[in-house]
Design a protein around this motif. Structure first.
Motif, PDB file in Angstrom:
ATOM      1  N   GLY A  18       1.004  -0.868   0.061  1.00 20.68           N
ATOM      2  CA  GLY A  18       0.105  -0.138  -0.304  1.00 20.68           C
ATOM      3  C   GLY A  18       1.040   1.862   0.311  1.00 20.68           C
ATOM      4  O   GLY A  18       1.776   1.219   1.018  1.00 20.68           O
ATOM      5  N   GLY A  20      -0.132   4.210  -0.019  1.00 18.68           N
ATOM      6  CA  GLY A  20      -0.871   5.467   0.030  1.00 18.68           C
ATOM      7  C   GLY A  20      -0.026   6.460   0.852  1.00 18.68           C
ATOM      8  O   GLY A  20       0.919   6.485   0.972  1.00 18.68           O
ATOM      9  N   VAL A  40       3.943  -2.027  -3.049  1.00 15.85           N
ATOM     10  CA  VAL A  40       3.532  -2.467  -4.064  1.00 15.85           C
ATOM     11  C   VAL A  40       1.369  -1.935  -3.850  1.00 15.85           C
ATOM     12  O   VAL A  40       1.077  -1.627  -2.775  1.00 15.85           O
ATOM     13  CB  VAL A  40       2.835  -4.078  -3.652  1.00 15.85           C
ATOM     14  CG1 VAL A  40       1.647  -5.230  -4.207  1.00 15.85           C
ATOM     15  CG2 VAL A  40       4.537  -5.017  -3.665  1.00 15.85           C
ATOM     16  N   THR A  49      -5.344   8.039   0.113  1.00 20.87           N
ATOM     17  CA  THR A  49      -6.703   8.755   0.117  1.00 20.87           C
ATOM     18  C   THR A  49      -5.961   9.885  -0.180  1.00 20.87           C
ATOM     19  O   THR A  49      -7.150  10.803  -0.395  1.00 20.87           O
ATOM     20  CB  THR A  49      -7.163   8.434   1.993  1.00 20.87           C
ATOM     21  OG1 THR A  49      -7.405   7.174   2.397  1.00 20.87           O
ATOM     22  CG2 THR A  49      -7.250   9.493   2.259  1.00 20.87           C
ATOM     23  N   MET A  59      -5.063  17.852   7.222  1.00 20.66           N
ATOM     24  CA  MET A  59      -5.605  18.413   8.668  1.00 20.66           C
ATOM     25  C   MET A  59      -4.680  19.162   9.056  1.00 20.66           C
ATOM     26  O   MET A  59      -3.762  18.679   9.118  1.00 20.66           O
ATOM     27  CB  MET A  59      -6.732  17.439   9.063  1.00 20.66           C
ATOM     28  CG  MET A  59      -7.884  17.808   9.293  1.00 20.66           C
ATOM     29  SD  MET A  59      -9.295  19.328   8.736  1.00 20.66           S
ATOM     30  CE  MET A  59      -9.751  19.703   7.478  1.00 20.66           C
ATOM     31  N   HIS A 122      -3.199  -6.442  -6.074  1.00 23.23           N
ATOM     32  CA  HIS A 122      -2.915  -6.176  -5.121  1.00 23.23           C
ATOM     33  C   HIS A 122      -2.371  -7.319  -4.019  1.00 23.23           C
ATOM     34  O   HIS A 122      -1.890  -8.041  -4.655  1.00 23.23           O
ATOM     35  CB  HIS A 122      -4.447  -6.597  -5.361  1.00 23.23           C
ATOM     36  CG  HIS A 122      -5.274  -5.939  -5.160  1.00 23.23           C
ATOM     37  ND1 HIS A 122      -5.895  -5.211  -5.972  1.00 23.23           N
ATOM     38  CD2 HIS A 122      -6.003  -4.886  -4.217  1.00 23.23           C
ATOM     39  CE1 HIS A 122      -7.218  -3.936  -6.125  1.00 23.23           C
ATOM     40  NE2 HIS A 122      -7.088  -4.393  -4.539  1.00 23.23           N
ATOM     41  N   THR A 170      -1.671  -0.756   3.737  1.00 23.85           N
ATOM     42  CA  THR A 170      -2.585  -0.708   3.568  1.00 23.85           C
ATOM     43  C   THR A 170      -3.801  -0.322   3.362  1.00 23.85           C
ATOM     44  O   THR A 170      -5.126   0.032   3.012  1.00 23.85           O
ATOM     45  CB  THR A 170      -3.395  -1.794   3.090  1.00 23.85           C
ATOM     46  OG1 THR A 170      -3.906  -2.844   4.691  1.00 23.85           O
ATOM     47  CG2 THR A 170      -2.198  -3.129   2.641  1.00 23.85           C
ATOM     48  N   ARG A 331     -12.783   6.015   6.343  1.00 23.41           N
ATOM     49  CA  ARG A 331     -11.708   6.446   7.509  1.00 23.41           C
ATOM     50  C   ARG A 331     -11.128   5.671   8.272  1.00 23.41           C
ATOM     51  O   ARG A 331     -10.693   5.745   9.624  1.00 23.41           O
ATOM     52  CB  ARG A 331     -13.203   7.650   7.963  1.00 23.41           C
ATOM     53  CG  ARG A 331     -13.112   9.185   7.985  1.00 23.41           C
ATOM     54  CD  ARG A 331     -13.762   9.974   8.359  1.00 23.41           C
ATOM     55  NE  ARG A 331     -14.936  10.472   7.326  1.00 23.41           N
ATOM     56  CZ  ARG A 331     -15.255  11.540   6.300  1.00 23.41           C
ATOM     57  NH1 ARG A 331     -15.968  10.695   5.698  1.00 23.41           N
ATOM     58  NH2 ARG A 331     -15.127  13.053   5.819  1.00 23.41           N
ATOM     59  N   ARG A 425      -5.196   9.592  12.358  1.00 22.94           N
ATOM     60  CA  ARG A 425      -5.638   8.662  11.279  1.00 22.94           C
ATOM     61  C   ARG A 425      -5.471  10.286  10.398  1.00 22.94           C
ATOM     62  O   ARG A 425      -5.105   9.757   9.011  1.00 22.94           O
ATOM     63  CB  ARG A 425      -6.807   8.813  11.666  1.00 22.94           C
ATOM     64  CG  ARG A 425      -8.205  10.174  11.853  1.00 22.94           C
ATOM     65  CD  ARG A 425      -9.687   8.535  11.493  1.00 22.94           C
ATOM     66  NE  ARG A 425     -10.700  10.173  11.290  1.00 22.94           N
ATOM     67  CZ  ARG A 425     -10.868  10.848  10.487  1.00 22.94           C
ATOM     68  NH1 ARG A 425     -10.648  10.794   9.682  1.00 22.94           N
ATOM     69  NH2 ARG A 425     -11.808  11.840  10.813  1.00 22.94           N
TER      70      ARG A 425
HETATM   71  C1  LIG Z   1     -13.585  11.161   3.726  1.00 24.60           C
HETATM   72  C2  LIG Z   1     -12.568  11.520   4.511  1.00 24.60           C
HETATM   73  C3  LIG Z   1     -12.090  12.708   4.891  1.00 24.60           C
HETATM   74  C4  LIG Z   1     -10.803  13.128   5.502  1.00 24.60           C
HETATM   75  N1  LIG Z   1     -10.704  14.320   5.565  1.00 24.60           N
HETATM   76  C5  LIG Z   1      -8.755  14.504   5.927  1.00 24.60           C
HETATM   77  C6  LIG Z   1      -8.465  16.222   6.293  1.00 24.60           C
HETATM   78  O1  LIG Z   1      -9.530  16.941   5.404  1.00 24.60           O
HETATM   79  N2  LIG Z   1      -7.233  15.872   6.055  1.00 24.60           N
HETATM   80  C7  LIG Z   1      -6.577  15.262   6.872  1.00 24.60           C
HETATM   81  O2  LIG Z   1      -5.251  15.746   7.232  1.00 24.60           O
HETATM   82  N3  LIG Z   1      -7.533  13.869   6.818  1.00 24.60           N
HETATM   83  C8  LIG Z   1      -8.360  13.581   6.624  1.00 24.60           C
HETATM   84  N4  LIG Z   1      -9.345  12.190   6.813  1.00 24.60           N
HETATM   85  C9  LIG Z   1      -8.142  11.590   7.310  1.00 24.60           C
HETATM   86  C10 LIG Z   1      -6.929  10.677   6.613  1.00 24.60           C
HETATM   87  O3  LIG Z   1      -6.972  10.978   4.726  1.00 24.60           O
HETATM   88  C11 LIG Z   1      -6.088   9.026   6.486  1.00 24.60           C
HETATM   89  O4  LIG Z   1      -7.057   8.570   7.272  1.00 24.60           O
HETATM   90  C12 LIG Z   1      -4.974   8.861   5.694  1.00 24.60           C
HETATM   91  O5  LIG Z   1      -5.095   9.642   4.164  1.00 24.60           O
HETATM   92  C13 LIG Z   1      -4.635   7.139   5.705  1.00 24.60           C
HETATM   93  O6  LIG Z   1      -3.306   7.424   4.884  1.00 24.60           O
HETATM   94  P1  LIG Z   1      -3.166   5.663   5.078  1.00 24.60           P
HETATM   95  O7  LIG Z   1      -1.807   5.837   4.679  1.00 24.60           O
HETATM   96  O8  LIG Z   1      -3.840   4.847   6.687  1.00 24.60           O
HETATM   97  O9  LIG Z   1      -4.165   4.209   3.592  1.00 24.60           O
HETATM   98  P2  LIG Z   1      -4.128   5.301   2.279  1.00 24.60           P
HETATM   99  O10 LIG Z   1      -3.882   6.355   2.660  1.00 24.60           O
HETATM  100  O11 LIG Z   1      -5.782   5.031   2.280  1.00 24.60           O
HETATM  101  O12 LIG Z   1      -3.478   4.269   2.389  1.00 24.60           O
HETATM  102  C14 LIG Z   1      -3.450   3.302   1.309  1.00 24.60           C
HETATM  103  C15 LIG Z   1      -3.193   2.561   0.288  1.00 24.60           C
HETATM  104  O13 LIG Z   1      -3.325   1.189   0.346  1.00 24.60           O
HETATM  105  C16 LIG Z   1      -3.776   0.501  -0.691  1.00 24.60           C
HETATM  106  N5  LIG Z   1      -4.292  -0.756  -0.862  1.00 24.60           N
HETATM  107  C17 LIG Z   1      -5.210  -0.494  -0.240  1.00 24.60           C
HETATM  108  N6  LIG Z   1      -5.276  -2.424   0.474  1.00 24.60           N
HETATM  109  C18 LIG Z   1      -3.904  -2.617  -0.851  1.00 24.60           C
HETATM  110  C19 LIG Z   1      -3.952  -4.302  -0.651  1.00 24.60           C
HETATM  111  N7  LIG Z   1      -4.719  -5.227  -0.253  1.00 24.60           N
HETATM  112  N8  LIG Z   1      -2.586  -3.888  -1.992  1.00 24.60           N
HETATM  113  C20 LIG Z   1      -2.028  -2.281  -1.970  1.00 24.60           C
HETATM  114  N9  LIG Z   1      -2.540  -1.861  -2.173  1.00 24.60           N
HETATM  115  C21 LIG Z   1      -3.652  -1.787  -0.606  1.00 24.60           C
HETATM  116  C22 LIG Z   1      -4.535   1.818  -1.428  1.00 24.60           C
HETATM  117  O14 LIG Z   1      -4.608   1.813  -3.104  1.00 24.60           O
HETATM  118  C23 LIG Z   1      -3.961   2.599  -0.772  1.00 24.60           C
HETATM  119  O15 LIG Z   1      -3.219   3.512  -1.481  1.00 24.60           O
HETATM  120  C24 LIG Z   1      -9.747  12.106   5.838  1.00 24.60           C
HETATM  121  C25 LIG Z   1     -10.325  10.324   5.487  1.00 24.60           C
HETATM  122  C26 LIG Z   1     -11.331  10.242   4.622  1.00 24.60           C
HETATM  123  C27 LIG Z   1     -11.627   8.988   4.675  1.00 24.60           C
END
Ligand SMILES: Cc1cc2nc3c(=O)[nH]c(=O)nc-3n(C[C@H](O)[C@H](O)[C@H](O)COP(=O)(O)OP(=O)(O)OC[C@H]3O[C@@H](n4cnc5c(N)ncnc54)[C@H](O)[C@@H]3O)c2cc1C
Length: 471
Positions: A18, A20, A40, A49, A59, A122, A170, A331, A425
């Motif tokens: 992931g 992200g 990956v 996200t 934020m 994936h 992920t 979220r 988060r």
């Molecule tokens: C609607 C919404 C509004 C928000 N508003 C704000 C805001 O205004 N400002 C702020 O700072 N935060 C905000 N947040 C919170 C913040 O954006 C997220 O909590 C944060 O970006 C999550 O980061 P992460 O790295 O955990 O996951 P993600 O950024 O979601 O990364 C996960 C990655 O893993 C990949 N992935 C998932 N499963 C697999 C798999 N099995 N194989 C390969 N790849 C996979 C996905 O494609 C993705 O690229 C918001 C969240 C949401 C949903």
């Protein structure tokens, strides 16, 4: 079930599942720390996200007027600003960014550091040392099992990719859960925070819209930094317009459960919407059927919200949908049980930890499917957390899953309670968690046969400080 897969000859020091918000930073940090790195990623770009769910701006996470997330986050902002994809508003908030620009910046940072990425792939499941039956569930806190490889699926079919250390970024703890790491999901009733499908409207006459918003009690200072909102019952000056639109069947009642829009740097005349909120019964982003139904539900709501903006908001008459986010905004889903679980008491009491890797002062912010948005805890006003210069720390142990020796889990799936997760988060904290995980994973791979528990956390803290971090 035994899967037939092809094992690649190559092996990496660190594989990040992931790419992200946390995962891209983890990959960059690990590569800069000298590791061979493969990210990956299921989508065709990095950022997760923050890019593919179109969640912008960052934020604010500020204490005593100072940004708490520095290091790689500062560099990211500098790069975004230098290409016109990031901006600082008249109040000094430097968190405005263009998600499309972020895709370029993250990819450049990863490739410059020597990291690799495998898109459109994936992660299917981890292969554990000792075979199929070996999972974290067989182990207590003293003993751990190891991941040998990840089985992935892409246009080449099923392949297994080997590494010394793995990072599960992920967001849903896909790897950790399948490795048998215990996890929690949702609140006390198993309900998750609401999902949203974000979109943009382009072709907006921003100065006209700004004038209208100002006349209607939503103060604006600059047409390049618009921000307006409406939530039923929260005293938004736009509520009467929403009521009228519901009565006229332009909107459904639930379209007013959460409505919010922001300007986007580098995209004049375009607004990014932090809505629509997805139907309450579709709240589990780790359930593929709900996720798919959320896309459909969200797209229908986007049609309604577009019609509302064109009809009710002067300056939006000729607006059209610019982007519908390719990823549903999720979220909260699974949260691992790590070596420490952050609680809301830790946050409110501003708890400090000897193995801190991140500072946070963002409030508890629950978008509950039970109604409304809960921004602050009921202890608001009494707790240490509400002082202007307060912050709490996030321990490295929150990224260390129980039962697996060579895995770290940064991002929204880090070990925390439902309430605490809603605070930590936000994107900048995910950056910092990713940065810490990347450096630690690289060191674990290079010096400790992948074992993340053997990493010297005080050395990790010193390295993060050297790189500009506040830990
Ligand atoms: C609607 C919404 C509004 C928000 N508003 C704000 C805001 O205004 N400002 C702020 O700072 N935060 C905000 N947040 C919170 C913040 O954006 C997220 O909590 C944060 O970006 C999550 O980061 P992460 O790295 O955990 O996951 P993600 O950024 O979601 O990364 C996960 C990655 O893993 C990949 N992935 C998932 N499963 C697999 C798999 N099995 N194989 C390969 N790849 C996979 C996905 O494609 C993705 O690229 C918001 C969240 C949401 C949903």
């Amino acid at each position: 079930m035994t899967l037939a897969y092809q094992t690649l000859e190559r092996t990496w020091d660190v594989i990040v599942a992931g790419g992200g918000t946390a995962g891209a930073m983890a990959g960059i940090a690990a590569a800069r720390a000298g590791a061979s790195v493969l990210i990956v990623e299921a989508q065709g770009s990095l950022g997760g996200t923050g890019t593919n769910a179109w969640v912008t701006p960052l934020m604010r996470n500020v204490s005593g007027g100072q940004n708490l997330n520095r290091g790689l986050t500062d560099e990211l902002k500098r790069r975004l600003h230098s290409r016109g994809d990031g901006a600082t508003d008249p109040h000094g908030n430097d968190n405005w960014f263009n998600p499309e620009g972020l895709k370029f910046v993250l990819e450049q940072m990863l490739l410059e550091a020597g990291g690799e990425v495998l898109y459109h792939t994936h992660v299917v499941k981890p292969l554990m040392a000792g075979g199929e039956g070996q999972t974290a569930a067989n182990h207590d806190q003293q003993t751990t099992t190891h991941i040998q490889a990840l089985i992935v699926h892409n246009k080449g079919g099923l392949q297994s990719l080997r590494a010394s250390t793995f990072i599960d970024a992920t967001g849903d703890a896909d790897v950790a859960a399948l490795a048998g790491v215990p996890f929690h999901a949702g609140d006390e009733d198993g309900l998750h925070q609401a999902m949203s499908l974000r979109f943009t409207l382009a072709g907006v006459d921003a100065p006209r819209l700004m004038a209208f918003l100002q006349e209607h009690g939503q103060a604006q200072e600059n047409p390049a930094f618009l921000h307006f909102w409406m939530v039923w019952g929260r005293k938004s000056s736009l509520e009467p317009l929403f009521r009228q639109a519901v009565q006229g069947s332009v909107l459904l009642e639930r379209d007013g459960d959460y409505f919010q829009a922001f300007s986007v740097p580098g995209r004049p005349g375009e607004l990014s919407f932090n809505c629509p909120r997805i139907r309450a019964d579709l709240n589990d982003g780790a359930d593929p059927w709900q996720l798919s139904a959320a896309q459909t539900d969200g797209r229908a709501a986007i049609e309604r919200l577009t019609a509302f903006c064109r009809q009710f908001l002067p300056g939006c008459e000729a607006a059209f949908v610019g982007v519908v986010a390719p990823m549903v905004g999720v979220r909260e889903t699974r949260r691992i049980v790590g070596e420490y679980t952050l609680s809301v008491e830790d946050i409110l009491d501003c708890r400090k930890f000897p193995d801190s890797i991140c500072r946070n002062h963002y409030p508890v912010d629950i978008h509950s499917v039970k109604g409304g948005a809960k921004l602050l805890h009921e202890r608001d006003g009494e707790a240490a957390y509400f002082a202007r210069d307060a912050y709490h720390e996030l321990p490295f142990r929150c990224l260390v899953p129980q039962g697996v020796g060579n895995l770290l889990v940064p991002g929204r799936a880090a070990s925390s309670t439902f309430e605490a997760q809603s605070s930590i988060r936000v994107q900048q904290n995910c950056h910092t968690m990713g940065e810490a995980a990347g450096i630690a994973a690289a060191w674990a791979a290079k010096n400790h046969a992948g074992n993340v528990r053997a990493v010297d956390v005080s050395a990790l803290q010193a390295e993060m400080r050297r790189l500009g971090g506040l830990v």
